[in-house]
Design a protein around this motif. Structure first.
Motif, PDB file in Angstrom:
ATOM      1  N   GLY A   8      -5.903 -12.149   0.851  1.00 13.27           N
ATOM      2  CA  GLY A   8      -4.912 -13.117   1.312  1.00 13.27           C
ATOM      3  C   GLY A   8      -4.241 -13.849   0.170  1.00 13.27           C
ATOM      4  O   GLY A   8      -3.006 -14.003   0.154  1.00 13.27           O
ATOM      5  N   TYR A   9      -5.026 -14.298  -0.792  1.00 11.39           N
ATOM      6  CA  TYR A   9      -4.440 -15.019  -1.922  1.00 11.39           C
ATOM      7  C   TYR A   9      -3.578 -14.094  -2.782  1.00 11.39           C
ATOM      8  O   TYR A   9      -2.491 -14.480  -3.231  1.00 11.39           O
ATOM      9  CB  TYR A   9      -5.544 -15.656  -2.769  1.00 11.39           C
ATOM     10  N   VAL A  10      -4.050 -12.867  -2.995  1.00 10.72           N
ATOM     11  CA  VAL A  10      -3.271 -11.928  -3.814  1.00 10.72           C
ATOM     12  C   VAL A  10      -1.943 -11.605  -3.140  1.00 10.72           C
ATOM     13  O   VAL A  10      -0.889 -11.589  -3.799  1.00 10.72           O
ATOM     14  CB  VAL A  10      -4.078 -10.643  -4.072  1.00 10.72           C
ATOM     15  N   GLN A  11      -1.961 -11.348  -1.830  1.00 11.71           N
ATOM     16  CA  GLN A  11      -0.713 -11.014  -1.153  1.00 11.71           C
ATOM     17  C   GLN A  11       0.249 -12.194  -1.160  1.00 11.71           C
ATOM     18  O   GLN A  11       1.473 -12.014  -1.244  1.00 11.71           O
ATOM     19  CB  GLN A  11      -0.988 -10.556   0.283  1.00 11.71           C
ATOM     20  N   TYR A  12      -0.280 -13.415  -1.114  1.00 15.73           N
ATOM     21  CA  TYR A  12       0.588 -14.591  -1.144  1.00 15.73           C
ATOM     22  C   TYR A  12       1.290 -14.713  -2.490  1.00 15.73           C
ATOM     23  O   TYR A  12       2.504 -14.917  -2.563  1.00 15.73           O
ATOM     24  CB  TYR A  12      -0.243 -15.847  -0.852  1.00 15.73           C
ATOM     25  N   PHE A  13       0.530 -14.562  -3.570  1.00 18.12           N
ATOM     26  CA  PHE A  13       1.119 -14.721  -4.900  1.00 18.12           C
ATOM     27  C   PHE A  13       1.979 -13.526  -5.309  1.00 18.12           C
ATOM     28  O   PHE A  13       2.779 -13.636  -6.242  1.00 18.12           O
ATOM     29  CB  PHE A  13       0.019 -14.967  -5.935  1.00 18.12           C
ATOM     30  N   LEU A  14       1.839 -12.407  -4.613  1.00 17.56           N
ATOM     31  CA  LEU A  14       2.693 -11.246  -4.887  1.00 17.56           C
ATOM     32  C   LEU A  14       3.835 -11.142  -3.882  1.00 17.56           C
ATOM     33  O   LEU A  14       4.467 -10.089  -3.768  1.00 17.56           O
ATOM     34  CB  LEU A  14       1.859  -9.958  -4.861  1.00 17.56           C
ATOM     35  N   ALA A  15       4.111 -12.229  -3.168  1.00 20.21           N
ATOM     36  CA  ALA A  15       5.224 -12.284  -2.197  1.00 20.21           C
ATOM     37  C   ALA A  15       5.007 -11.308  -1.036  1.00 20.21           C
ATOM     38  O   ALA A  15       5.925 -10.596  -0.608  1.00 20.21           O
ATOM     39  CB  ALA A  15       6.560 -12.016  -2.879  1.00 20.21           C
ATOM     40  N   VAL A  16       3.791 -11.287  -0.514  1.00 18.42           N
ATOM     41  CA  VAL A  16       3.385 -10.524   0.678  1.00 18.42           C
ATOM     42  C   VAL A  16       3.918  -9.086   0.720  1.00 18.42           C
ATOM     43  O   VAL A  16       4.712  -8.745   1.598  1.00 18.42           O
ATOM     44  CB  VAL A  16       3.743 -11.266   1.985  1.00 18.42           C
ATOM     45  N   PRO A  17       3.485  -8.228  -0.219  1.00 17.35           N
ATOM     46  CA  PRO A  17       3.870  -6.811  -0.135  1.00 17.35           C
ATOM     47  C   PRO A  17       3.275  -6.170   1.112  1.00 17.35           C
ATOM     48  O   PRO A  17       2.189  -6.533   1.560  1.00 17.35           O
ATOM     49  CB  PRO A  17       3.275  -6.207  -1.411  1.00 17.35           C
ATOM     50  N   ALA A  18       3.996  -5.210   1.662  1.00 18.86           N
ATOM     51  CA  ALA A  18       3.625  -4.621   2.949  1.00 18.86           C
ATOM     52  C   ALA A  18       2.223  -4.016   2.933  1.00 18.86           C
ATOM     53  O   ALA A  18       1.455  -4.185   3.888  1.00 18.86           O
ATOM     54  CB  ALA A  18       4.659  -3.566   3.341  1.00 18.86           C
ATOM     55  N   PHE A  19       1.863  -3.316   1.865  1.00 14.66           N
ATOM     56  CA  PHE A  19       0.558  -2.662   1.828  1.00 14.66           C
ATOM     57  C   PHE A  19      -0.569  -3.675   1.946  1.00 14.66           C
ATOM     58  O   PHE A  19      -1.525  -3.479   2.704  1.00 14.66           O
ATOM     59  CB  PHE A  19       0.406  -1.861   0.530  1.00 14.66           C
ATOM     60  N   LEU A  20      -0.478  -4.776   1.208  1.00 15.27           N
ATOM     61  CA  LEU A  20      -1.541  -5.777   1.251  1.00 15.27           C
ATOM     62  C   LEU A  20      -1.579  -6.488   2.604  1.00 15.27           C
ATOM     63  O   LEU A  20      -2.650  -6.885   3.064  1.00 15.27           O
ATOM     64  CB  LEU A  20      -1.359  -6.790   0.123  1.00 15.27           C
ATOM     65  N   VAL A  21      -0.423  -6.646   3.232  1.00 11.08           N
ATOM     66  CA  VAL A  21      -0.401  -7.245   4.572  1.00 11.08           C
ATOM     67  C   VAL A  21      -1.153  -6.343   5.553  1.00 11.08           C
ATOM     68  O   VAL A  21      -1.947  -6.803   6.375  1.00 11.08           O
ATOM     69  CB  VAL A  21       1.040  -7.482   5.054  1.00 11.08           C
ATOM     70  N   GLY A  22      -0.924  -5.036   5.460  1.00 15.01           N
ATOM     71  CA  GLY A  22      -1.649  -4.104   6.312  1.00 15.01           C
ATOM     72  C   GLY A  22      -3.144  -4.145   6.054  1.00 15.01           C
ATOM     73  O   GLY A  22      -3.956  -4.093   6.984  1.00 15.01           O
TER      74      GLY A  22
END
Length: 336
Positions: free
Chosen positions: A280-294
């Motif tokens: 969650g923290y990584v996807q937030y700081f990377l501007a929510v990339p689709a792969f990490l959201v999945g």
């Protein structure tokens, strides 16, 4: 022709075993079908997220047809073929979930042929096909609402309900029908119930974040009108509450010398939560990339499963009924 014959000979044992798994079901095969239901329900939840994350939410712009005049993808000017293929493929996965749901119900019904019939398993198994039908119909609501975030959120939460029903079937098929007996202190089990409620609240806040964020599924889809920073902070606050409650549960189980399975279950839950938090923290700081959201959606489902597992490990209903002996099964098998 010889190659085909060899292939058939190789597949025949697997086909027979598959058939027997539900038509001549045992407590073991019943549990395997329930586990399969957990897997496919989590799986279609993740693939459903992939549909949204690839902008394919309206790849099939109508329901139940894919286009206004075709049940399968057909060339239209408003949607790219790849988006149509992604959305249609996810719709096809519904039939796999339905097949597993039917297997669960048949296995539960046929379990009674040897005197092992358990009405509670039949009722729980019946929730699977019913849930698939409800989800399919609600999918039509999602499409006709043009991916309204409320309908999309309910779609996800219904999936979590399906997972909970499947896990309950899995747990109950591995135990008996004696009155529930606590294996831990009463207050610790109560904490487990509150933790389950907190995790469900976390899932609800999570879908609000998703419905406010950038991955709408289609340019025509609407979004919640909340401030994204505010809902993310709220989501983070609930995360820390859940993690704190999980640590408290783990500590309580340890100091009271509770059963090892319950302690290990709580430890697994804490580990899944921490890993989910990192994602969650990584996807937030990377501007929510689709792969990490999945990946985060998958993590949410796993947190839910791990939470349910801990709750069931803190109580017992006695050993499950003994499987029938081979002598009892053979006469029925001979009638195939």
């Amino acid at each position: 022709m010889i190659a085909v014959t060899r292939l058939v000979d190789r597949l025949r044992p697997a086909a027979i075993a598959f058939y027997r798994s539900f038509w001549f079901s045992t407590a073991d095969t019943m549990r395997r079908w329930a586990l399969a239901a957990i897997v496919v329900n989590v799986g279609i939840t993740v693939t459903g997220a992939a549909v949204r994350l690839t902008g394919s939410g309206l790849g099939c712009p109508t329901w139940p047809k894919c286009t206004s005049d075709s049940f399968v993808p057909a060339r239209v000017d408003t949607h790219a073929p790849v988006n149509m293929a992604i959305e249609f493929s996810n719709r096809l996965l519904t039939f796999l979930v339905l097949a597993v749901a039917a297997g669960c119900l048949l296995a539960a019904i046929r379990l009674g042929r040897s005197g092992q019939g358990r009405p509670v398993l039949i009722r729980l198994a019946a929730l699977q096909p019913i849930g698939v039908v409800v989800q399919a119909l609600w999918g039509g609501v999602v499409v006709h609402s043009v991916l309204n975030p409320v309908t999309v959120s309910v779609h996800f939460l219904l999936s979590m309900g399906m997972v909970a029903a499947a896990f309950t079937l899995y747990a109950r098929s591995g135990e008996g029908d004696a009155p529930s007996q606590r294996l831990v202190h009463r207050d610790i089990r109560t904490l487990g119930f509150f933790l389950t409620a907190a995790v469900f609240v976390l899932l609800m806040v999570g879908v609000v974040v998703t419905g406010t964020g950038p991955h709408s599924g289609d340019q025509a889809a609407s979004r919640f009108g909340f401030d994204i920073e505010s809902v993310v902070r709220l989501h983070t606050d609930v995360v820390w509450i859940v993690v704190g409650m999980t640590f408290a549960l783990l500590f309580s189980l340890h100091v009271t010398d509770s059963p090892g399975r319950a302690r290990r279950g709580a430890l697994v839950l804490l580990g899944v939560e921490l890993l989910q938090g990192v994602i969650g923290y990584v996807q937030y700081f990377l501007a929510v990339p689709a792969f990490l959201v999945g990946l985060h959606v998958l993590g949410a489902a796993l947190v839910w499963v791990a939470t349910l597992r801990v709750v069931f490990l803190m109580r017992s209903r006695g050993p499950r009924p003994a499987s029938p002996s081979p002598e009892r099964v053979e006469p029925s098998a001979a009638t195939v």
